[in-house]
Design an enzyme around this catalytic site. Structure first.
Site, PDB file in Angstrom:
ATOM      1  N   THR A   1       0.870  -1.193   0.000  1.00 12.94           N
ATOM      2  CA  THR A   1       0.000   0.000   0.000  1.00 12.94           C
ATOM      3  C   THR A   1       0.904   1.239   0.000  1.00 12.94           C
ATOM      4  OG1 THR A   1      -0.247  -0.125   2.411  1.00 12.94           O
ATOM      5  CG2 THR A   1      -1.992  -1.101   1.074  1.00 12.94           C
TER       6      THR A   1
ATOM      7  N   LYS B   1       4.085  -7.008   3.607  1.00 15.38           N
ATOM      8  CA  LYS B   1       3.772  -5.610   3.338  1.00 15.38           C
ATOM      9  C   LYS B   1       3.434  -4.951   4.669  1.00 15.38           C
ATOM     10  CE  LYS B   1       0.480  -3.494   3.199  1.00 15.38           C
ATOM     11  NZ  LYS B   1      -0.313  -2.625   4.150  1.00 15.38           N
TER      12      LYS B   1
ATOM     13  N   THR C   1      -1.306  -3.170  10.463  1.00 15.91           N
ATOM     14  CA  THR C   1      -1.577  -3.299   9.037  1.00 15.91           C
ATOM     15  C   THR C   1      -0.382  -3.897   8.369  1.00 15.91           C
ATOM     16  OG1 THR C   1      -3.087  -1.510   8.902  1.00 15.91           O
ATOM     17  CG2 THR C   1      -2.232  -2.265   6.847  1.00 15.91           C
TER      18      THR C   1
ATOM     19  N   GLU D   1       6.083   4.301   7.426  1.00 13.81           N
ATOM     20  CA  GLU D   1       5.694   5.482   6.664  1.00 13.81           C
ATOM     21  C   GLU D   1       6.576   6.673   7.018  1.00 13.81           C
ATOM     22  OE1 GLU D   1       1.049   4.425   5.663  1.00 13.81           O
ATOM     23  OE2 GLU D   1       1.485   5.593   7.442  1.00 13.81           O
TER      24      GLU D   1
ATOM     25  N   ASN E   1       0.087  10.595   5.975  1.00 18.25           N
ATOM     26  CA  ASN E   1      -1.131  10.250   6.700  1.00 18.25           C
ATOM     27  C   ASN E   1      -2.167  11.348   6.786  1.00 18.25           C
ATOM     28  OD1 ASN E   1      -1.012   7.453   7.491  1.00 18.25           O
ATOM     29  ND2 ASN E   1       0.943   8.075   8.384  1.00 18.25           N
TER      30      ASN E   1
ATOM     31  N   THR F   1      -7.567  10.854   0.511  1.00 16.17           N
ATOM     32  CA  THR F   1      -8.057  11.775  -0.517  1.00 16.17           C
ATOM     33  C   THR F   1      -7.063  11.945  -1.657  1.00 16.17           C
ATOM     34  OG1 THR F   1      -7.298  13.492   0.998  1.00 16.17           O
ATOM     35  CG2 THR F   1      -9.641  13.064   0.905  1.00 16.17           C
TER      36      THR F   1
END
Lengths: 409, 409
Positions: free
Chosen positions: A159, A185, A196, A282, A404, A409
């Protein structure tokens, strides 16, 4: 046999991955859930094999996890796994569950196996329905040669990850070469207790199902459950291991004289994947390792290491290469574990900064130079017992916020 | 008396603060711990008064907290408080404790009170020794008119805060006007259970010491312990309340017919200060309020609201004005509380986004517009009981990372 001797027997396979063990095939393609990136992946074995899984502890467990558990509960065997990224199929109610069962059915029919030999997984946005036409369209293309390849599988399951995560190792048991491979992942919503994160491990070893399950649980607690990116435990995550037996060793269980060799091989694969996930957190620029020794128990050491690796203040200090050890002390202090504050020691790599609970003089330049590296080890020592643990995480950067603040969006 | 009736009796004092109650003086000056900003503050009362305190739960409790507890343990009375910013006097061992006692002694001699009527507090960097010559030089200047003023006190106690935090309210008891005022600091290392936060509350009410202590503990649990900025609980934080009795009301305790009026007044001051701290969280652009209702118990509601307000993923989504309710659901799911996932509802302000555990259609534009405001309320409803709680926090921004990647250097 000493653990170090066992570890010496583990051989790393360059560019290895989920199809390194005999009898596994994998692939990935773009079915239209994402704009351009691959979004559907699969792995399967020539023959069914014993399998085990570990699942998120989040109460809002996503539909694919329920379906996969249903599969495994029947014979503890799997032959194939299908995964989509982009949409998590979580918080999708009865229809979401029907969709996950449908995904399993279509996939198992396509590769010609019983439904309960197939597992399904999803990762991505919560609360959206899977567009089943796209999923089915993608599954229909499995087998076409242009979609084959472990590299495509590794890419399709990502992702917000910035790189593929794959590893494989070899060990010898009963004079047979046994290979263990894996792909994973996960870079956000990651925290101890299955975040996740999806991780798939394959091996051609022949392993007794209950022994495999017990080993996976123990290993997960020391690998995947010891990493954190942001303290969030996701609805979707799981680790699956599939052992197809094609190495033709005598069946492995705790009683087998070489059990420890297999166990350490599996543990090595899981630990390497876990570290790769932490390193690719991230926005991360560094892998942070926290080693705790001398705690009253392993559980206490584990809780302390997780408190440190989860602290936003520690993570931002490391991001800024700032030797702000007060934040490490603070995290130790609120970890809720019994400890003697007057006996704590802290080192940044090999540079001691706290001894017996008090600051020691150190070279700021030397500390800065150490912290500027892309792998940083924080060592915390107590004199309360023999408990120890290691946790992995990453720094907290501007890019974490950027990624994040606008994921959806 | 209904709570709403009591609340109507509380009158807000414009520009009020810690010296609004009768008989209190405060001030602040620059003694040289910081480059230019004020770094030493004090508040004292004409007469000693009953007092109470609440302290950090961090195991590495800083020296000034030990000294303050020592003072309060003697007669449950205080007359003056001295605070320095810049250096926390935490992890400073035996010498740090001697320094905190010395700071108390010099301050109490300066204002002419017994040592055990004085409290000390520090906030700032962990692991550095207080430069006692500077502290003593500053204390020697107390009483010089140019240093007087609640505004100077409010400024001197700040660290990375961007604004002063002060409030005062009035209530009438026994036909006497009673004033309650307060000032606070804290914008990083803030999390439920007393984080890097100092809060000082004064009142001219006459209050029985044990009743004051019980009230402060209960109120702290619903105000200061319900805010989070970054999940870290600091070594230094405390809330002190000092009631000097100059309003000449009949002594307040739980048996007094107007007890609830005083209690709600004190609660209002604490809640307003707590919200100001959350709103001024490091790098914050928004105040986030999480309201949980219908949980199995208040404790469960509290744990759920804290899980949501502590989630980096929720905080970054709100920063980006992204209606990513999946992250709220995820935080609820890992909060560890008993709940029926199929009955949960989530609203952004008055915009429902989840009902009975499933997404509902909403206008993305309307949600975005709501989330762009600088005060955002997330409402979570369950059908599991009558437990409720409210927590406050802030968004996670680039500036949070910037501030904390280089706090020390």
């Amino acid at each position: 046999m000493a653990q170090s001797t066992v570890k010496q027997k583990i051989q790393w396979i360059e560019n290895g991955g989920i199809t390194s063990p005999k009898g596994f095939q994998a692939g990935g393609l773009h079915c239209g859930l994402r704009k351009q990136k691959l979004d559907l992946g699969w792995v399967y074995s020539d023959v069914p094999g014993n399998a085990a899984g570990v699942y998120t502890t989040n109460l809002f467990q996503a539909a694919p996890l329920k379906v996969t558990q249903d599969s495994l509960n029947q014979e503890q065997k799997l032959q194939g796994i299908v995964i989509n990224s982009a949409i998590a199929n979580a918080c999708t109610g009865e229809q979401g569950l029907l969709d996950a069962y449908e995904m399993r059915k279509v996939f198992s029919e396509k590769i010609g196996i019983p439904q309960h030999y197939a597992a399904v997984a999803s990762t991505g946005l919560i609360g959206e329905m899977l567009p089943m036409d796209k999923i089915k369209g993608g599954i229909a293309e499995i087998g076409e040669p242009e979609h084959d390849g472990a590299d495509k599988f590794e890419t399709a399951i990502l992702t917000t990850d910035t790189k593929e995560k794959a590893v494989a190792v070899k060990v010898w048991i009963d004079e047979k070469e046994i290979t263990i491979g894996g792909a994973a992942k996960g870079s956000g919503m990651i925290h101890p207790n299955m975040a996740t994160m999806l991780s798939f491990v394959t091996t051609d070893a022949q392993v007794e199902a209950n022994a495999l399950s017990t080993a996976l649980k123990r290993i997960t607690n020391k690998s995947f459950n010891m990493i954190t990116v942001d303290g969030d435990t996701s609805t979707n995550d799981m680790v699956l291991v599939l052992a197809n037996g094609k190495a033709e060793n005598s069946i492995l269980s705790e009683e087998h004289p070489e059990w420890e060799t297999f166990y350490e091989g599996l543990a090595t694969v899981c630990e390497l994947l876990a570290k790769e996930i932490a390193r690719d957190g991230e926005g991360a620029t560094k892998l942070i390792t926290v080693k705790v020794t001398g705690a009253v128990s392993d559980e206490a050491a584990s809780a302390i290491s997780k408190a440190i690796i989860s602290s936003n203040l520690v993570k931002t200090a490391i991001h800024g290469s700032d030797a702000n050890w007060g934040r490490i002390i603070t995290a130790i202090g609120y970890s809720g574990q019994p400890l003697d504050p007057n006996k704590v020691g802290v080192s940044l790599g090999t540079i001691p900064v706290v001894e017996n609970g008090l600051p020691v003089t150190f070279s700021e330049d030397e500390a800065k130079e150490y912290l500027l590296q892309d792998e940083v080890v924080l060592c915390v020592t107590f004199q309360d017992g023999v408990g120890e643990a290691t946790a992995w995480g990453c720094d907290l950067s501007y890019d974490y916020v950027k990624i994040n603040a606008s994921y959806r969006t």
